[in-house]
Design a protein around this motif. Structure first.
Motif, PDB file in Angstrom:
ATOM      1  N   THR A  47       0.828  -1.201   0.000  1.00  0.00           N
ATOM      2  CA  THR A  47       0.000   0.000   0.000  1.00  0.00           C
ATOM      3  C   THR A  47       0.863   1.252   0.000  1.00  0.00           C
ATOM      4  O   THR A  47       0.585   2.208  -0.726  1.00  0.00           O
ATOM      5  CB  THR A  47      -0.958   0.003   1.203  1.00  0.00           C
ATOM      6  OG1 THR A  47      -1.749  -1.183   1.161  1.00  0.00           O
ATOM      7  CG2 THR A  47      -1.881   1.203   1.182  1.00  0.00           C
ATOM      8  N   ALA A  48       1.932   1.247   0.788  1.00  0.00           N
ATOM      9  CA  ALA A  48       2.848   2.390   0.804  1.00  0.00           C
ATOM     10  C   ALA A  48       3.521   2.567  -0.560  1.00  0.00           C
ATOM     11  O   ALA A  48       3.639   3.687  -1.065  1.00  0.00           O
ATOM     12  CB  ALA A  48       3.897   2.216   1.904  1.00  0.00           C
ATOM     13  N   ALA A  49       3.935   1.461  -1.173  1.00  0.00           N
ATOM     14  CA  ALA A  49       4.537   1.531  -2.506  1.00  0.00           C
ATOM     15  C   ALA A  49       3.514   2.023  -3.526  1.00  0.00           C
ATOM     16  O   ALA A  49       3.845   2.789  -4.444  1.00  0.00           O
ATOM     17  CB  ALA A  49       5.080   0.157  -2.921  1.00  0.00           C
ATOM     18  N   HIS A  50       2.261   1.623  -3.358  1.00  0.00           N
ATOM     19  CA  HIS A  50       1.191   2.061  -4.242  1.00  0.00           C
ATOM     20  C   HIS A  50       1.007   3.579  -4.166  1.00  0.00           C
ATOM     21  O   HIS A  50       0.872   4.254  -5.191  1.00  0.00           O
ATOM     22  CB  HIS A  50      -0.109   1.333  -3.858  1.00  0.00           C
ATOM     23  CG  HIS A  50      -1.267   1.706  -4.688  1.00  0.00           C
ATOM     24  ND1 HIS A  50      -2.193   2.636  -4.287  1.00  0.00           N
ATOM     25  CD2 HIS A  50      -1.650   1.302  -5.908  1.00  0.00           C
ATOM     26  CE1 HIS A  50      -3.090   2.774  -5.233  1.00  0.00           C
ATOM     27  NE2 HIS A  50      -2.790   1.969  -6.219  1.00  0.00           N
ATOM     28  N   ALA A  74       1.922   0.337 -14.124  1.00  0.00           N
ATOM     29  CA  ALA A  74       2.527  -0.286 -12.939  1.00  0.00           C
ATOM     30  C   ALA A  74       1.681  -0.002 -11.699  1.00  0.00           C
ATOM     31  O   ALA A  74       1.503  -0.881 -10.836  1.00  0.00           O
ATOM     32  CB  ALA A  74       3.945   0.231 -12.741  1.00  0.00           C
ATOM     33  N   HIS A  75       1.142   1.189 -11.612  1.00  0.00           N
ATOM     34  CA  HIS A  75       0.271   1.587 -10.497  1.00  0.00           C
ATOM     35  C   HIS A  75      -0.946   0.666 -10.423  1.00  0.00           C
ATOM     36  O   HIS A  75      -1.312   0.166  -9.352  1.00  0.00           O
ATOM     37  CB  HIS A  75      -0.139   3.053 -10.720  1.00  0.00           C
ATOM     38  CG  HIS A  75      -1.033   3.620  -9.695  1.00  0.00           C
ATOM     39  ND1 HIS A  75      -2.348   3.906  -9.956  1.00  0.00           N
ATOM     40  CD2 HIS A  75      -0.802   3.980  -8.416  1.00  0.00           C
ATOM     41  CE1 HIS A  75      -2.898   4.416  -8.867  1.00  0.00           C
ATOM     42  NE2 HIS A  75      -1.972   4.473  -7.923  1.00  0.00           N
ATOM     43  N   LEU A  76      -1.553   0.409 -11.571  1.00  0.00           N
ATOM     44  CA  LEU A  76      -2.716  -0.476 -11.630  1.00  0.00           C
ATOM     45  C   LEU A  76      -2.340  -1.908 -11.245  1.00  0.00           C
ATOM     46  O   LEU A  76      -3.029  -2.557 -10.460  1.00  0.00           O
ATOM     47  CB  LEU A  76      -3.329  -0.453 -13.029  1.00  0.00           C
ATOM     48  CG  LEU A  76      -4.510  -1.382 -13.273  1.00  0.00           C
ATOM     49  CD1 LEU A  76      -5.678  -1.027 -12.367  1.00  0.00           C
ATOM     50  CD2 LEU A  76      -4.927  -1.318 -14.723  1.00  0.00           C
ATOM     51  N   ARG A  77      -1.246  -2.418 -11.792  1.00  0.00           N
ATOM     52  CA  ARG A  77      -0.819  -3.791 -11.480  1.00  0.00           C
ATOM     53  C   ARG A  77      -0.449  -3.943 -10.008  1.00  0.00           C
ATOM     54  O   ARG A  77      -0.742  -4.967  -9.388  1.00  0.00           O
ATOM     55  CB  ARG A  77       0.363  -4.209 -12.362  1.00  0.00           C
ATOM     56  CG  ARG A  77       0.048  -4.242 -13.833  1.00  0.00           C
ATOM     57  CD  ARG A  77      -1.037  -5.246 -14.140  1.00  0.00           C
ATOM     58  NE  ARG A  77      -1.279  -5.281 -15.571  1.00  0.00           N
ATOM     59  CZ  ARG A  77      -2.482  -5.298 -16.090  1.00  0.00           C
ATOM     60  NH1 ARG A  77      -3.543  -5.307 -15.331  1.00  0.00           N
ATOM     61  NH2 ARG A  77      -2.647  -5.329 -17.393  1.00  0.00           N
ATOM     62  N   LEU A  78       0.174  -2.916  -9.444  1.00  0.00           N
ATOM     63  CA  LEU A  78       0.512  -2.978  -8.017  1.00  0.00           C
ATOM     64  C   LEU A  78      -0.754  -2.997  -7.180  1.00  0.00           C
ATOM     65  O   LEU A  78      -0.826  -3.697  -6.169  1.00  0.00           O
ATOM     66  CB  LEU A  78       1.417  -1.811  -7.622  1.00  0.00           C
ATOM     67  CG  LEU A  78       1.922  -1.827  -6.185  1.00  0.00           C
ATOM     68  CD1 LEU A  78       2.708  -3.109  -5.891  1.00  0.00           C
ATOM     69  CD2 LEU A  78       2.791  -0.607  -5.918  1.00  0.00           C
ATOM     70  N   TRP A  79      -1.757  -2.265  -7.606  1.00  0.00           N
ATOM     71  CA  TRP A  79      -3.031  -2.302  -6.888  1.00  0.00           C
ATOM     72  C   TRP A  79      -3.640  -3.702  -6.952  1.00  0.00           C
ATOM     73  O   TRP A  79      -4.159  -4.208  -5.960  1.00  0.00           O
ATOM     74  CB  TRP A  79      -4.031  -1.290  -7.442  1.00  0.00           C
ATOM     75  CG  TRP A  79      -5.378  -1.526  -6.837  1.00  0.00           C
ATOM     76  CD1 TRP A  79      -6.478  -2.027  -7.437  1.00  0.00           C
ATOM     77  CD2 TRP A  79      -5.723  -1.341  -5.457  1.00  0.00           C
ATOM     78  NE1 TRP A  79      -7.497  -2.167  -6.529  1.00  0.00           N
ATOM     79  CE2 TRP A  79      -7.062  -1.747  -5.302  1.00  0.00           C
ATOM     80  CE3 TRP A  79      -5.031  -0.879  -4.342  1.00  0.00           C
ATOM     81  CZ2 TRP A  79      -7.725  -1.694  -4.087  1.00  0.00           C
ATOM     82  CZ3 TRP A  79      -5.696  -0.826  -3.124  1.00  0.00           C
ATOM     83  CH2 TRP A  79      -7.026  -1.229  -3.005  1.00  0.00           C
ATOM     84  N   GLN A  80      -3.580  -4.340  -8.111  1.00  0.00           N
ATOM     85  CA  GLN A  80      -4.115  -5.691  -8.233  1.00  0.00           C
ATOM     86  C   GLN A  80      -3.365  -6.654  -7.317  1.00  0.00           C
ATOM     87  O   GLN A  80      -3.975  -7.530  -6.694  1.00  0.00           O
ATOM     88  CB  GLN A  80      -4.071  -6.148  -9.686  1.00  0.00           C
ATOM     89  CG  GLN A  80      -5.051  -5.392 -10.561  1.00  0.00           C
ATOM     90  CD  GLN A  80      -4.914  -5.728 -12.031  1.00  0.00           C
ATOM     91  OE1 GLN A  80      -3.849  -6.092 -12.504  1.00  0.00           O
ATOM     92  NE2 GLN A  80      -6.013  -5.593 -12.765  1.00  0.00           N
ATOM     93  N   ALA A  81      -2.056  -6.493  -7.210  1.00  0.00           N
ATOM     94  CA  ALA A  81      -1.274  -7.345  -6.296  1.00  0.00           C
ATOM     95  C   ALA A  81      -1.668  -7.063  -4.848  1.00  0.00           C
ATOM     96  O   ALA A  81      -1.801  -7.994  -4.039  1.00  0.00           O
ATOM     97  CB  ALA A  81       0.218  -7.101  -6.504  1.00  0.00           C
ATOM     98  N   THR A  82      -1.870  -5.803  -4.512  1.00  0.00           N
ATOM     99  CA  THR A  82      -2.281  -5.428  -3.155  1.00  0.00           C
ATOM    100  C   THR A  82      -3.641  -6.037  -2.828  1.00  0.00           C
ATOM    101  O   THR A  82      -3.846  -6.574  -1.732  1.00  0.00           O
ATOM    102  CB  THR A  82      -2.324  -3.895  -3.020  1.00  0.00           C
ATOM    103  OG1 THR A  82      -1.051  -3.363  -3.370  1.00  0.00           O
ATOM    104  CG2 THR A  82      -2.686  -3.469  -1.616  1.00  0.00           C
TER     105      THR A  82
END
Length: 151
Positions: A47-50, A74-82
């Motif tokens: 979440t912090a990285a997001h 990358a922002h979207l993919r990181l959200w999906q991982a989160t």
């Protein structure tokens, strides 16, 4: 690996990365399944990285549109991982035998039970992502592969 420059502009980000590498190496030897506390901590990190990626995307996009589009992806993919880590948290059983760290004890946690902490954090982050993406974007499958831990 190259030595870091003598004038490090991002010492805390480097420290967080080093911490993740150290944790990955130490966890590789045990190959233990994730518990709720582990997933909560990982979710906090993602979440912090997001949030950081969100800020970088906003400031990079005007002067460098192509780079901004890549950061937005990358922002979207990181959200999906989160979101996947959040879902995993809720599927891991609570309090297995002999595991005091997985028990939900609100009196020991300053922010309340883990289930409330992770859900509050996730809800706050979801408001930010939904302001900038469409439901179709959020439903786009996360590509990649999974690995298994075998000894």
């Amino acid at each position: 690996m190259n030595a870091p420059p003598t004038t490090d502009a991002h010492p805390y980000l480097r420290a967080a990365t080093a911490g993740l590498r150290h944790h990955t190496r130490s966890h590789a030897t045990s190959c233990a399944p994730a518990d709720r506390l582990h997933l909560d901590t990982l979710h906090a990190h993602l979440t912090a990285a997001h949030h950081l990626l969100d800020q970088l995307t906003d400031t990079t996009r005007p002067p460098h549109p192509a780079a901004g589009r890549h950061l937005a992806a990358a922002h979207l993919r990181l959200w999906q991982a989160t979101a996947a880590v959040h879902d995993a948290f809720h599927t891991v059983p609570t309090g297995t035998e002999g595991s005091a760290t997985e028990e939900c004890r609100p009196e020991r946690l300053p922010d309340g039970p883990l289930v409330l902490t992770i859900c509050q954090r996730h809800l706050a982050a979801s408001h930010a992502i939904r302001r900038k993406t469409t439901p179709t974007d959020l439903a786009t499958p996360l590509h990649g592969h999974t690995t298994s831990c075998t000894i």
